[in-house]
Design a protein around this motif. Structure first.
Motif, PDB file in Angstrom:
ATOM      1  N   GLU A 192     -57.400 118.034  35.783  1.00 33.35           N
ATOM      2  CA  GLU A 192     -58.357 119.066  35.383  1.00 33.35           C
ATOM      3  C   GLU A 192     -57.596 120.287  34.890  1.00 33.35           C
ATOM      4  O   GLU A 192     -56.721 120.806  35.581  1.00 33.35           O
ATOM      5  CB  GLU A 192     -59.255 119.455  36.552  1.00 33.35           C
ATOM      6  CG  GLU A 192     -60.329 120.441  36.168  1.00 33.35           C
ATOM      7  CD  GLU A 192     -61.296 120.735  37.304  1.00 33.35           C
ATOM      8  OE1 GLU A 192     -61.966 121.777  37.233  1.00 33.35           O
ATOM      9  OE2 GLU A 192     -61.379 119.934  38.252  1.00 33.35           O
ATOM     10  N   LEU A 193     -57.947 120.744  33.688  1.00 29.25           N
ATOM     11  CA  LEU A 193     -57.279 121.896  33.093  1.00 29.25           C
ATOM     12  C   LEU A 193     -58.042 123.179  33.386  1.00 29.25           C
ATOM     13  O   LEU A 193     -59.228 123.142  33.716  1.00 29.25           O
ATOM     14  CB  LEU A 193     -57.160 121.708  31.580  1.00 29.25           C
ATOM     15  CG  LEU A 193     -56.382 120.494  31.097  1.00 29.25           C
ATOM     16  CD1 LEU A 193     -56.285 120.517  29.586  1.00 29.25           C
ATOM     17  CD2 LEU A 193     -55.013 120.405  31.721  1.00 29.25           C
ATOM     18  N   ALA A 194     -57.349 124.285  33.212  1.00 26.08           N
ATOM     19  CA  ALA A 194     -57.976 125.596  33.398  1.00 26.08           C
ATOM     20  C   ALA A 194     -59.048 125.811  32.337  1.00 26.08           C
ATOM     21  O   ALA A 194     -59.032 125.176  31.276  1.00 26.08           O
ATOM     22  CB  ALA A 194     -56.921 126.691  33.310  1.00 26.08           C
ATOM     23  N   GLU A 195     -59.966 126.711  32.623  1.00 21.46           N
ATOM     24  CA  GLU A 195     -61.094 127.001  31.729  1.00 21.46           C
ATOM     25  C   GLU A 195     -60.590 127.437  30.354  1.00 21.46           C
ATOM     26  O   GLU A 195     -59.708 128.279  30.244  1.00 21.46           O
ATOM     27  CB  GLU A 195     -61.936 128.124  32.345  1.00 21.46           C
ATOM     28  CG  GLU A 195     -63.244 128.359  31.656  1.00 21.46           C
ATOM     29  CD  GLU A 195     -64.250 127.259  31.876  1.00 21.46           C
ATOM     30  OE1 GLU A 195     -65.065 127.014  30.975  1.00 21.46           O
ATOM     31  OE2 GLU A 195     -64.224 126.654  32.981  1.00 21.46           O
ATOM     32  N   GLY A 196     -61.151 126.814  29.316  1.00 21.13           N
ATOM     33  CA  GLY A 196     -60.822 127.197  27.946  1.00 21.13           C
ATOM     34  C   GLY A 196     -59.607 126.506  27.361  1.00 21.13           C
ATOM     35  O   GLY A 196     -59.283 126.711  26.195  1.00 21.13           O
ATOM     36  N   GLN A 197     -58.895 125.687  28.124  1.00 20.04           N
ATOM     37  CA  GLN A 197     -57.719 124.990  27.608  1.00 20.04           C
ATOM     38  C   GLN A 197     -58.056 123.551  27.267  1.00 20.04           C
ATOM     39  O   GLN A 197     -58.905 122.927  27.935  1.00 20.04           O
ATOM     40  CB  GLN A 197     -56.566 125.047  28.617  1.00 20.04           C
ATOM     41  CG  GLN A 197     -56.083 126.445  28.859  1.00 20.04           C
ATOM     42  CD  GLN A 197     -54.707 126.463  29.477  1.00 20.04           C
ATOM     43  OE1 GLN A 197     -54.277 125.508  30.098  1.00 20.04           O
ATOM     44  NE2 GLN A 197     -54.017 127.575  29.302  1.00 20.04           N
ATOM     45  N   THR A 198     -57.403 123.018  26.237  1.00 19.21           N
ATOM     46  CA  THR A 198     -57.633 121.635  25.821  1.00 19.21           C
ATOM     47  C   THR A 198     -56.297 120.996  25.459  1.00 19.21           C
ATOM     48  O   THR A 198     -55.301 121.686  25.250  1.00 19.21           O
ATOM     49  CB  THR A 198     -58.560 121.543  24.587  1.00 19.21           C
ATOM     50  OG1 THR A 198     -57.942 122.247  23.508  1.00 19.21           O
ATOM     51  CG2 THR A 198     -59.922 122.126  24.858  1.00 19.21           C
ATOM     52  N   ILE A 199     -56.321 119.672  25.377  1.00 16.69           N
ATOM     53  CA  ILE A 199     -55.190 118.916  24.878  1.00 16.69           C
ATOM     54  C   ILE A 199     -55.601 118.364  23.517  1.00 16.69           C
ATOM     55  O   ILE A 199     -56.555 117.591  23.428  1.00 16.69           O
ATOM     56  CB  ILE A 199     -54.798 117.785  25.857  1.00 16.69           C
ATOM     57  CG1 ILE A 199     -54.321 118.383  27.182  1.00 16.69           C
ATOM     58  CG2 ILE A 199     -53.710 116.899  25.246  1.00 16.69           C
ATOM     59  CD1 ILE A 199     -53.999 117.372  28.256  1.00 16.69           C
TER      60      ILE A 199
END
Length: 95
Positions: A83-90
């Motif tokens: 799970e990534l932090a809010e607003g981050q994507t790969i």
């Protein structure tokens, strides 16, 4: 740096994993069987330059398969849901 690429083998792209990306910002990877959550977190952060909030791991057992008269098992592997932090994507998943 090379060690990180040995830990994270490949992304898992299925309907369910894509739904988890949209709804919860969680990405799924096949990882090395001996990798622990801390190592997986460091590897994902280093490879994709993102902030990881949480890591869940699952040991996937071998699945029996038959093709004609030949039968055997698919390989077992370890799966990590990150799970990534809010607003981050790969970006690799956004195809």
């Amino acid at each position: 740096m090379n060690l990180y690429y040995d830990l994270v083998k490949q992304p898992v792209i299925t309907e369910q994993s894509l739904k988890m990306i949209e709804d919860f910002n969680r990405y799924t990877f096949k990882v090395d069987k001996n990798a622990n959550k801390v190592e997986i977190k460091k590897a994902i952060e280093a490879i994709f330059n993102v902030k990881v909030v949480k890591v869940n791991t699952i040991n996937v057992k071998p699945k029996f398969k038959r093709l004609g008269q030949h039968e055997g098992f698919k390989n077992a592997y370890k799966k990590a849901i990150v799970e990534l932090a809010e607003g981050q994507t790969i970006e690799a998943f956004n195809v």
